[in-house]
Design a protein around this motif. Structure first.
Motif, PDB file in Angstrom:
ATOM      1  N   LEU A  52       1.641   8.106  54.045  1.00 54.84           N
ATOM      2  CA  LEU A  52       1.190   9.480  54.301  1.00 54.84           C
ATOM      3  C   LEU A  52       1.548  10.320  53.090  1.00 54.84           C
ATOM      4  O   LEU A  52       2.730  10.573  52.840  1.00 54.84           O
ATOM      5  N   GLY A  53       0.529  10.735  52.324  1.00 50.98           N
ATOM      6  CA  GLY A  53       0.857  11.435  51.095  1.00 50.98           C
ATOM      7  C   GLY A  53      -0.241  12.335  50.588  1.00 50.98           C
ATOM      8  O   GLY A  53      -1.122  12.769  51.345  1.00 50.98           O
ATOM      9  N   ASP A  54      -0.178  12.591  49.288  1.00 54.18           N
ATOM     10  CA  ASP A  54      -1.131  13.489  48.623  1.00 54.18           C
ATOM     11  C   ASP A  54      -1.929  12.713  47.579  1.00 54.18           C
ATOM     12  O   ASP A  54      -2.161  11.517  47.738  1.00 54.18           O
ATOM     13  N   SER A  55      -2.326  13.372  46.499  1.00 56.89           N
ATOM     14  CA  SER A  55      -3.194  12.713  45.519  1.00 56.89           C
ATOM     15  C   SER A  55      -2.513  11.543  44.819  1.00 56.89           C
ATOM     16  O   SER A  55      -3.191  10.608  44.382  1.00 56.89           O
ATOM     17  N   ILE A  56      -1.199  11.569  44.713  1.00 53.46           N
ATOM     18  CA  ILE A  56      -0.499  10.470  44.046  1.00 53.46           C
ATOM     19  C   ILE A  56      -0.699   9.175  44.819  1.00 53.46           C
ATOM     20  O   ILE A  56      -0.966   8.116  44.242  1.00 53.46           O
ATOM     21  N   THR A  57      -0.594   9.255  46.145  1.00 57.42           N
ATOM     22  CA  THR A  57      -0.781   8.052  46.955  1.00 57.42           C
ATOM     23  C   THR A  57      -2.226   7.870  47.402  1.00 57.42           C
ATOM     24  O   THR A  57      -2.598   6.795  47.858  1.00 57.42           O
ATOM     25  N   ALA A  58      -3.042   8.924  47.254  1.00 54.98           N
ATOM     26  CA  ALA A  58      -4.474   8.773  47.539  1.00 54.98           C
ATOM     27  C   ALA A  58      -5.166   8.019  46.417  1.00 54.98           C
ATOM     28  O   ALA A  58      -6.294   7.554  46.573  1.00 54.98           O
ATOM     29  N   GLY A  59      -4.486   7.918  45.265  1.00 53.99           N
ATOM     30  CA  GLY A  59      -5.056   7.195  44.136  1.00 53.99           C
ATOM     31  C   GLY A  59      -6.019   8.025  43.327  1.00 53.99           C
ATOM     32  O   GLY A  59      -7.032   7.509  42.848  1.00 53.99           O
ATOM     33  N   HIS A 111      -0.829  12.657  37.368  1.00 54.94           N
ATOM     34  CA  HIS A 111      -1.159  11.498  38.210  1.00 54.94           C
ATOM     35  C   HIS A 111      -0.965  10.187  37.461  1.00 54.94           C
ATOM     36  O   HIS A 111      -1.410  10.065  36.311  1.00 54.94           O
ATOM     37  N   PRO A 112      -0.327   9.219  38.106  1.00 51.34           N
ATOM     38  CA  PRO A 112      -0.102   7.935  37.433  1.00 51.34           C
ATOM     39  C   PRO A 112      -1.412   7.203  37.154  1.00 51.34           C
ATOM     40  O   PRO A 112      -2.366   7.316  37.927  1.00 51.34           O
ATOM     41  N   ASN A 113      -1.432   6.475  36.052  1.00 47.68           N
ATOM     42  CA  ASN A 113      -2.557   5.580  35.807  1.00 47.68           C
ATOM     43  C   ASN A 113      -2.284   4.250  36.510  1.00 47.68           C
ATOM     44  O   ASN A 113      -1.315   4.138  37.295  1.00 47.68           O
ATOM     45  N   ALA A 156      -3.727   3.419  53.279  1.00 49.99           N
ATOM     46  CA  ALA A 156      -3.655   4.661  52.521  1.00 49.99           C
ATOM     47  C   ALA A 156      -3.992   5.833  53.436  1.00 49.99           C
ATOM     48  O   ALA A 156      -5.041   5.843  54.068  1.00 49.99           O
ATOM     49  N   ALA A 157      -3.096   6.804  53.508  1.00 51.21           N
ATOM     50  CA  ALA A 157      -3.351   8.024  54.272  1.00 51.21           C
ATOM     51  C   ALA A 157      -2.971   9.214  53.411  1.00 51.21           C
ATOM     52  O   ALA A 157      -2.291  10.149  53.846  1.00 51.21           O
ATOM     53  N   GLY A 158      -3.410   9.151  52.152  1.00 53.45           N
ATOM     54  CA  GLY A 158      -3.154  10.242  51.227  1.00 53.45           C
ATOM     55  C   GLY A 158      -4.367  11.147  51.117  1.00 53.45           C
ATOM     56  O   GLY A 158      -5.503  10.675  51.139  1.00 53.45           O
ATOM     57  N   VAL A 159      -4.130  12.443  50.998  1.00 53.49           N
ATOM     58  CA  VAL A 159      -5.204  13.425  50.839  1.00 53.49           C
ATOM     59  C   VAL A 159      -4.880  14.269  49.614  1.00 53.49           C
ATOM     60  O   VAL A 159      -3.818  14.900  49.551  1.00 53.49           O
ATOM     61  N   SER A 160      -5.779  14.267  48.641  1.00 53.84           N
ATOM     62  CA  SER A 160      -5.542  15.032  47.418  1.00 53.84           C
ATOM     63  C   SER A 160      -5.351  16.516  47.739  1.00 53.84           C
ATOM     64  O   SER A 160      -6.097  17.099  48.524  1.00 53.84           O
ATOM     65  N   GLY A 161      -4.325  17.088  47.136  1.00 51.48           N
ATOM     66  CA  GLY A 161      -4.035  18.501  47.338  1.00 51.48           C
ATOM     67  C   GLY A 161      -3.209  18.804  48.569  1.00 51.48           C
ATOM     68  O   GLY A 161      -2.856  19.959  48.813  1.00 51.48           O
ATOM     69  N   ASP A 162      -2.879  17.779  49.353  1.00 51.65           N
ATOM     70  CA  ASP A 162      -2.181  18.031  50.611  1.00 51.65           C
ATOM     71  C   ASP A 162      -0.748  18.492  50.375  1.00 51.65           C
ATOM     72  O   ASP A 162      -0.049  18.008  49.484  1.00 51.65           O
ATOM     73  N   THR A 163      -0.319  19.441  51.196  1.00 48.43           N
ATOM     74  CA  THR A 163       1.056  19.920  51.206  1.00 48.43           C
ATOM     75  C   THR A 163       1.773  19.308  52.416  1.00 48.43           C
ATOM     76  O   THR A 163       1.164  18.610  53.227  1.00 48.43           O
ATOM     77  N   ALA A 218       5.998   4.226  58.440  1.00 48.90           N
ATOM     78  CA  ALA A 218       5.276   5.225  57.646  1.00 48.90           C
ATOM     79  C   ALA A 218       6.116   5.602  56.438  1.00 48.90           C
ATOM     80  O   ALA A 218       7.308   5.889  56.561  1.00 48.90           O
ATOM     81  N   VAL A 219       5.483   5.586  55.281  1.00 47.59           N
ATOM     82  CA  VAL A 219       6.110   6.095  54.060  1.00 47.59           C
ATOM     83  C   VAL A 219       5.639   7.538  53.903  1.00 47.59           C
ATOM     84  O   VAL A 219       4.448   7.792  53.708  1.00 47.59           O
ATOM     85  N   VAL A 220       6.556   8.475  54.037  1.00 48.29           N
ATOM     86  CA  VAL A 220       6.219   9.897  53.945  1.00 48.29           C
ATOM     87  C   VAL A 220       6.425  10.335  52.503  1.00 48.29           C
ATOM     88  O   VAL A 220       7.552  10.426  52.019  1.00 48.29           O
ATOM     89  N   ALA A 221       5.300  10.569  51.811  1.00 51.05           N
ATOM     90  CA  ALA A 221       5.341  10.868  50.376  1.00 51.05           C
ATOM     91  C   ALA A 221       4.651  12.201  50.109  1.00 51.05           C
ATOM     92  O   ALA A 221       3.587  12.256  49.484  1.00 51.05           O
ATOM     93  N   LEU A 222       5.253  13.269  50.608  1.00 50.47           N
ATOM     94  CA  LEU A 222       4.691  14.610  50.472  1.00 50.47           C
ATOM     95  C   LEU A 222       5.732  15.562  49.873  1.00 50.47           C
ATOM     96  O   LEU A 222       6.933  15.314  49.974  1.00 50.47           O
ATOM     97  N   GLY A 223       5.244  16.630  49.281  1.00 49.02           N
ATOM     98  CA  GLY A 223       6.133  17.635  48.721  1.00 49.02           C
ATOM     99  C   GLY A 223       5.771  18.034  47.305  1.00 49.02           C
ATOM    100  O   GLY A 223       6.143  19.118  46.846  1.00 49.02           O
ATOM    101  N   ALA A 224       5.019  17.196  46.599  1.00 48.55           N
ATOM    102  CA  ALA A 224       4.666  17.505  45.209  1.00 48.55           C
ATOM    103  C   ALA A 224       3.826  18.771  45.109  1.00 48.55           C
ATOM    104  O   ALA A 224       4.038  19.604  44.216  1.00 48.55           O
ATOM    105  N   ASN A 225       2.886  18.964  46.027  1.00 47.03           N
ATOM    106  CA  ASN A 225       2.043  20.165  45.972  1.00 47.03           C
ATOM    107  C   ASN A 225       2.796  21.410  46.416  1.00 47.03           C
ATOM    108  O   ASN A 225       2.520  22.516  45.935  1.00 47.03           O
TER     109      ASN A 225
END
Length: 211
Positions: free
Chosen positions: A34-41, A186-188, A69-76, A95-102
């Motif tokens: 569960l994340g944002d653009s980093i985990t959304a790829g 964003h990582p390559n 994958a449950a990442g959404v770009s721009g998600d807070t 669940a890997v909770v990977a949020l907070g960057a935004n």
């Protein structure tokens, strides 16, 4: 002379041959990121993004897993809290909770970020879904007090809820141009691979502890 036919009693006296039922492989355990653009790829094919690379890394450790994958770009964190119940399906083991960057990029109040993450973890635990919390490290340049308060969110929540913590999702990748896309955020493909390889042992340990 014809051989005598075996009697019914003789047939029943023959030793029984056990026929083993074919082994049924256990279904793979499900990990949802569960994340944002980093985990959304963002900017990457799905096969090169963090979730797919995490699945490969876990399988190299000998685990039969499916990583969703449950990442959404721009998600807070607020967005994650609003969608956690449907983004993390009921068959998820962990669940890997990977949020907070935004939240960090937007300069949101760390208290609000903490409350949102707290709500996400509580919802997942109420559904008996294991949690690995990943942090994001705030650079000191944004202000020492803010960075300190933001960085304290993740270890504090991990202690409160007794969940494993991966302190910095971008550890080893952030601020390294060779491992990031031109935006520097964003990582390559290589960066995603490194993130997954470093995160995998933490996820594997959490799955083992969950049983």
């Amino acid at each position: 002379m014809a051989e005598p036919r075996p009697t019914r009693r003789a047939l029943f006296a023959l030793p029984l041959i056990a026929v083993a039922a074919p082994a049924v492989a256990a279904p793979p355990r499900v990990v949802t990121v569960l994340g944002d653009s980093i985990t959304a790829g963002f900017g990457l094919p799905a096969a090169q993004a963090v979730p797919a690379q995490l699945q490969l890394a876990l399988r190299k450790l000998g685990l039969a897993v499916q990583v969703r994958a449950a990442g959404v770009s721009g998600d807070t964190t607020a967005g994650g809290l609003a969608r956690v119940d449907f983004s993390v399906r009921k068959d998820t083991d962990l669940a890997v909770v990977a949020l907070g960057a935004n939240d960090l990029l937007q300069g949101q109040d760390p208290k609000r970020t903490r409350a949102n993450l707290d709500g996400i973890i509580r919802k997942l635990k109420a559904r008996r879904i294991g949690v690995v919390l990943t942090g994001i490290s705030a650079p000191i340049e944004i202000g020492g007090g803010y960075a300190r308060d933001f960085n304290a969110i993740f270890p504090g929540l991990a202690r409160t809820h007794g969940v494993p913590l991966y302190p910095n999702l971008l550890d080893g990748v952030a601020r390294r141009p060779a491992l990031n896309q031109p935006d520097g955020i964003h990582p390559n493909a290589r960066g995603a691979q490194i993130i997954a390889a470093r995160l995998a042992p933490v996820v594997a340990k959490a799955l083992a502890a969950k049983g």
